[in-house]
Structures are given as structure tokens and as C-alpha cells.
Design a protein around this motif. Structure first.
Motif: not given
Lengths: 252, 107
Positions: A69-76, B8-11, B44-47
Motif C-alpha cells: 500500500i505504501s508503494s502506491i504513492g500519490d495518485i492525484s 532519477i524521477r526526472g528520467h 518507483l512509486k506505482e503512481a
């Protein structure tokens, strides 16, 4: 806050399926579009696979759930982009050509029914001349029934088109919602004024004709009503933003 | 690490394109490979991942299709287009140039 509540609430249930509940809750603000459903399914299947991997590596289920769940991050940002393409889709879907065709069809149906109302005088007058009063009246009423049916049909098919277009705003930014809300109000007002107008004209025609027998003059009431109707249409059209004028969509 | 994460996020998009050069793949597999290549230091975050997928797909750099899994959930696979390859090449050239400049400025 609510996300945390959801997590606590499902603590005691099988943890793998909670991922689906969590994602559903997370996307509750997103438009209910095909893209959103696909995005959710994609996210859920990837998260569940990650969960399975963590459990297979010996992670405790609750821990694995929290990590996932915490790996989802901000989906806005994701939801915003879903809303934008949804708005874009609806803008393309409601092409002005379709609206123009609808308007022309409606105008034609109204003209035909007004024509029938006026022509209904012919059998009545003919019946009067030829001594078949009853037959003439009967024809006239049949013609009224047909004309009224056409008007009712027109009234029922037109709002449906408006309604489907207005289903969209629930998920759209507030500016668009208020834009179509004001337009909807004007259209509703115009429609009720129109029905009062035509009902009034019919009452004057029938009532006046029965009481004073002035059929040959009174039918002009329908011509007058048609003129007033056109004036109402023009006033209503001027009151709301024209189709060519873009509603404020923000970006793009 | 936070400066590195931001860099990294920028790439993200280039990272995805690079991964897809080797063949079609799906979200979790791409993230696993990122973790593997960085020895678990970066994920990476899924989002972030899905936002990048959407942008790449809208720009015509990648296409997607639903795989037909015999068991379990169906996966959405992505494959790189020729435009995506060209964008990848350009991004790598840009990065090499930026790296040289930043090295010159910082060391």
C-alpha cells in the motif's frame, strides 16, 4: 485520514483481497470511465503480484500489505490526467454537428405538428359545409391527437440527449459543471414556457370555438403561438453561451 | 539519496523506454528490474510509474495490450514503438551531455 480508516477496518479480513478494496477507495474520485477501470485492474494485478512475492519471501501478510500500500504513492496526478482525458472525450463525443441535427429534427417535428393543427380546420369546415358535422369534428380530433403525439415525442426524445451529455459533469471541474447547470436551467425554463404557450393556444382555440363559434378566426392563435415560440427560442439561445464558445476547460 | 531520487524521477520515462527495448513488459516487472539494477536502493512509486505509462502512450512512444494469463489476474503489457526508440536515443544523448556539463561544474 479515510485511507487509514479503510486499512484499519479491513484488518481482520483476508489481506490479499483488501488490496482491491483499497484501490477502489483510492479511485473513488476518478471518473467512472473505461480508462479508469483498466487503470484500476492494472494497478490491482501488479500490487497483488508484488504482495504474493513478498509473502513468498517470508514476509508476514499484514506487513506485506502495508509495504504494498505504501508503494502506491500519490495518485492525484493520475486522477487528474484521467479526468482530463474524460473531459476531452466528452467534448469530442458531443460534436456540434450532432447537436445541430437534433435541433433541425426538433424544429421540423414542431413545424409538422403546427401544420397539422392548422390543417385540422379543413375537415371541420368541410364537414360543416357538407352537413357531416360529426365526421368533420372526428377528423379534426384525430389530427389533433396525431399533432400532439408528435409534439410529445419531440419533447421526450430531446431532453434525453441533453441528459446524457449532462451525466458527465459529476466528474468534471466545477467551472464546467456550473456552465452546463446554467444552460440546463435556461433550457428547462424555455421548455415549460413553450408547453404553457401551446396549451394556452389550444384552450383559446377550442374554448373560444365552442363558446362563440369563431373557428375561422381563432385558428390564427396557432400562428401567433408559433411566432411567440420562435421569439422565446431566440431569447433562450442568446441567454446561454453559444456552442462555438468553449467552456473553461483549464489545460488543453 | 533524496537528490538522487529527484534526479532519477526526472528520467522515469527514459528508464521505462530502456526496459522495453529488451521486449514487452508490465508495470511490476519493470519496477522489479529497477530495484534489481539499483540493488534495492531505488523503487518507483506505482503512481509515478502509471503516470509515466499514460504520458508515453499518449505521446505514441509505447502501446499497450492485455495479456492472456492462464492463471491469476490478467496483465497489461507495454511495447515500445519506433517513435519511442527515437525518443530514447535522444534522451540518452541529452543525458550524456548534461552529465558532462554537471561534472564540469561540480568537480
Amino acid at each position: 485520514m479515510t485511507r487509514f480508516a479503510v486499512r484499519v477496518k479491513h484488518r481482520k479480513m483476508p489481506v490479499r483481497s483488501n488490496i482491491r478494496d483499497y484501490v477502489e477507495e483510492l479511485f473513488s474520485e476518478a471518473p467512472k470511465s473505461h480508462r479508469t477501470i483498466e487503470m484500476k485492474e492494472e494497478l490491482i494485478s501488479n500490487l497483488q503480484e508484488k504482495f504474493d512475492d513478498l509473502v513468498a519471501q517470508g514476509q508476514e501478510e499484514h506487513m506485506a500489505y502495508d509495504i504494498v500500500i505504501s508503494s502506491i504513492g500519490d495518485i492525484s496526478e493520475l486522477i487528474r490526467s484521467l479526468q482530463e482525458s474524460y473531459a476531452e472525450y466528452h467534448r469530442q463525443y458531443r460534436d456540434p454537428g450532432e447537436e445541430e441535427r437534433q435541433r433541425k429534427k426538433s424544429a421540423m417535428l414542431i413545424s409538422v405538428s403546427v401544420g397539422i393543427y392548422i390543417l385540422s380546420l379543413v375537415p371541420a369546415l368541410l364537414g360543416d359545409e357538407l352537413g357531416h358535422d360529426l365526421l368533420g369534428m372526428l377528423f379534426m380530433f384525430v389530427m389533433w391527437a396525431v399533432a400532439t403525439m408528435i409534439l410529445v415525442y419531440n419533447g421526450m426524445t430531446k431532453p434525453k440527449d441533453k441528459a446524457s451529455a449532462d451525466d458527465a459533469p459529476a466528474a468534471l471541474p466545477r467551472e464546467i459543471r456550473s456552465w452546463s447547470a446554467s444552460k440546463k436551467k435556461i433550457i428547462a425554463l424555455r421548455n415549460s414556457i413553450s408547453s404553457i404557450l401551446w396549451l394556452g393556444a389550444t384552450i383559446i382555440f377550442v374554448g373560444g370555438g365552442m363558446l362563440f363559434g369563431g373557428w375561422h378566426i381563432l385558428w390564427l392563435v396557432f400562428l401567433l403561438a408559433a411566432v411567440v415560440q420562435q421569439i422565446i427560442n431566440v431569447v433562450a439561445r442568446l441567454s446561454y453561451p453559444d456552442e462555438e464558445e468553449e467552456p473553461p476547460y483549464g489545460r488543453n | 539519496m533524496s537528490i538522487a531520487s529527484d534526479l532519477i524521477r526526472g528520467h522515469t520515462e527514459t528508464i521505462i523506454l530502456f526496459h522495453l527495448l529488451e521486449g514487452d513488459s508490465y508495470g511490476y516487472q519493470i519496477n522489479k528490474s529497477i530495484q534489481f539494477r539499483t540493488q534495492g536502493q531505488y523503487e518507483l512509486k506505482e503512481a509515478t510509474l502509471y503516470s509515466a505509462f499514460r504520458r508515453l502512450e499518449q505521446n505514441g512512444c509505447i502501446t499497450s495490450y492485455w495479456g492472456n494469463e492462464e492463471t491469476g489476474a490478467r496483465r497489461r503489457y507495454y511495447s515500445i514503438t519506433s517513435l519511442g526508440r527515437a525518443v530514447y536515443e535522444q534522451n540518452v544523448r541529452d543525458w550524456q551531455e548534461a552529465k558532462t556539463l554537471i561534472d564540469a561544474l561540480l568537480t
